[in-house]
Design a protein around this motif. Structure first.
Motif, PDB file in Angstrom:
ATOM      1  N   CYS A   8     -10.502   0.017  22.095  1.00  0.00           N
ATOM      2  CA  CYS A   8     -10.053  -1.327  22.447  1.00  0.00           C
ATOM      3  C   CYS A   8      -8.547  -1.332  22.673  1.00  0.00           C
ATOM      4  O   CYS A   8      -7.804  -0.689  21.927  1.00  0.00           O
TER       5      CYS A   8
ATOM      6  N   CYS B 126     -10.088  -7.602  13.398  1.00  0.00           N
ATOM      7  CA  CYS B 126     -11.169  -6.742  13.890  1.00  0.00           C
ATOM      8  C   CYS B 126     -10.935  -5.266  13.578  1.00  0.00           C
ATOM      9  O   CYS B 126      -9.830  -4.741  13.774  1.00  0.00           O
TER      10      CYS B 126
ATOM     11  N   CYS C  56      -6.452  -7.573  17.819  1.00  0.00           N
ATOM     12  CA  CYS C  56      -6.940  -8.799  17.172  1.00  0.00           C
ATOM     13  C   CYS C  56      -6.872  -8.516  15.676  1.00  0.00           C
ATOM     14  O   CYS C  56      -7.462  -7.543  15.206  1.00  0.00           O
TER      15      CYS C  56
END
Ligand code: SF4
Length: 369
Positions: free
Chosen positions: A82, A89, A86
């Motif tokens: 990713c 997460c 965030c």
């Protein structure tokens, strides 16, 4: 895009909810087509003592509209790479976890296991790293799986309308994209960098997916970031807007509560089971047709208790690490699940309550019609 959903002012939602009193709650409970103000009443502290009445109505509406069934699905994680940060997460770019992107052969291995376990509705999940897990690869996966599974859904990076249309043609029938929080200020604090830090682009994504012709679109808030009552009302506004503009599209709402994950993020706001239950009942009374998802983030006891009362779809036997069905690897998980029962055990518990666990209620051949 001609239309765009927006929330006039998120900060005004909490006072609207707080201003609702007993008379407003009773009016909402006596109505058949609820307004946003009615939803605010059902989400308010004043509605808490009416939870049993809300449960009775939610149960009646759910069984009238959906029957005595719970649809079963399982996630398949394609990649945990990713590019976003965030804070809540485990896949966040700054976390040192074992990263992997499945090959098509590994997808085959994972899906063989899921098929053996009786999974027919599959949710393909990925972190947001389009260079490693782009539309081309997702399309190849869809083409490979579409004849073996009743339905394929995706929960991946937001795409363009054209890209969604391409994936729909390849066999993907539904898209889940959660706003996480509808509060723009909190959103910026939670999404530190990467494409996901663009609040407006994400907010417009469900409409792009619906406009592409997807059969179903799912929205949701990550519970534990902001005030759950305000998030619930924002979900209702979003739902109503999508219903008005994309009335052909089936809609679902998810209620993910924050679970332990790499990075050690702690929930910023408490959301108790009672709060979650009120939110589920309120949305069921507000929108009789919306599919409501309750995932393995919630423990078995709670999920057993909610059968028939509002939710229509349960994940089961979930693993949140890519390749994790064939080779368990907790170090690559997005988050730890709470309901660790097998698919067979979840189905059996649903049957024990007189409901049918539905493993197949759609076929990809309908998509061609
Ligand atoms: S929530 Fe999604 S976009 Fe954010 S870090 Fe996790 S996988 Fe990436």
């Amino acid at each position: 895009m001609m239309n765009a959903f927006s929330i006039p002012d998120f900060q005004e939602l909490a006072p609207l909810i707080a201003s609702r009193g007993k008379a407003d709650v009773l009016r909402a409970l006596g109505g058949s087509q609820l307004s946003i103000k009615d939803l605010a009443a059902l989400l308010s502290p004043a509605a808490e003592v009416y939870l049993p009445e809300m449960a009775t109505q939610a149960q009646a509406i759910t069984q009238q509209r959906f029957g005595r069934v719970i649809q079963i699905y399982a996630p398949l994680y394609l990649s945990n790479y990713c590019t976003n940060r965030c804070v809540y997460c485990g896949f966040s770019a700054e976390n040192q976890i074992r990263r992997r992107c499945l090959t098509l052969e590994e997808v085959e291995d994972e899906t063989n296991i899921l098929k053996q376990r009786g999974v027919n509705h599959l949710l393909l999940v990925s972190g947001e790293a389009p260079k490693l897990m782009g539309v081309d690869f997702i399309e190849q996966v869809a083409l490979k799986l579409k004849d073996r599974f009743a339905s394929l859904s995706i929960e991946v990076q937001p795409l363009t309308e054209v890209e969604y249309a391409r994936l729909f043609a390849a066999g993907i029938s539904s898209v889940a994209v959660y706003q996480e929080t509808y509060d723009p200020a909190l959103y910026q604090q939670m999404h530190l960098s990467g494409k996901k830090s663009d609040y407006a682009y994400r907010l417009e994504t469900p409409a792009r997916a619906a406009a592409s012709g997807m059969r179903e679109v799912g929205i949701g808030s990550l519970l534990g970031l902001g005030d759950w009552r305000g998030e619930g009302l924002a979900l209702g506004l979003h739902l109503a807007w999508l219903r008005k503009h994309y009335w052909r599209t089936g809609l679902t709402v998810s209620f993910p509560r924050i679970r332990p994950a790499e990075g050690g993020f702690q929930a910023l706001a408490s959301v108790s089971e009672r709060n979650l239950t009120q939110l589920i009942f309120a949305l069921r009374l507000f929108d009789h047709n919306v599919g409501l998802l309750l995932s393995t983030r919630e423990e078995a006891r709670y999920r057993n208790g909610m059968v028939g009362l509002g939710p229509t779809r349960y994940s089961a036997g979930s693993c949140t690490a890519p390749g994790g069905y064939a080779h368990e690897d907790e170090s690559a998980e997005q988050f730890a699940v709470d309901d660790i029962r097998s698919i067979a055990e979840v189905c059996s518990a649903i049957q024990d309550q007189g409901f049918d666990p539905v493993r197949k209620d759609w076929d990809s051949c309908f998509q061609a019609i």
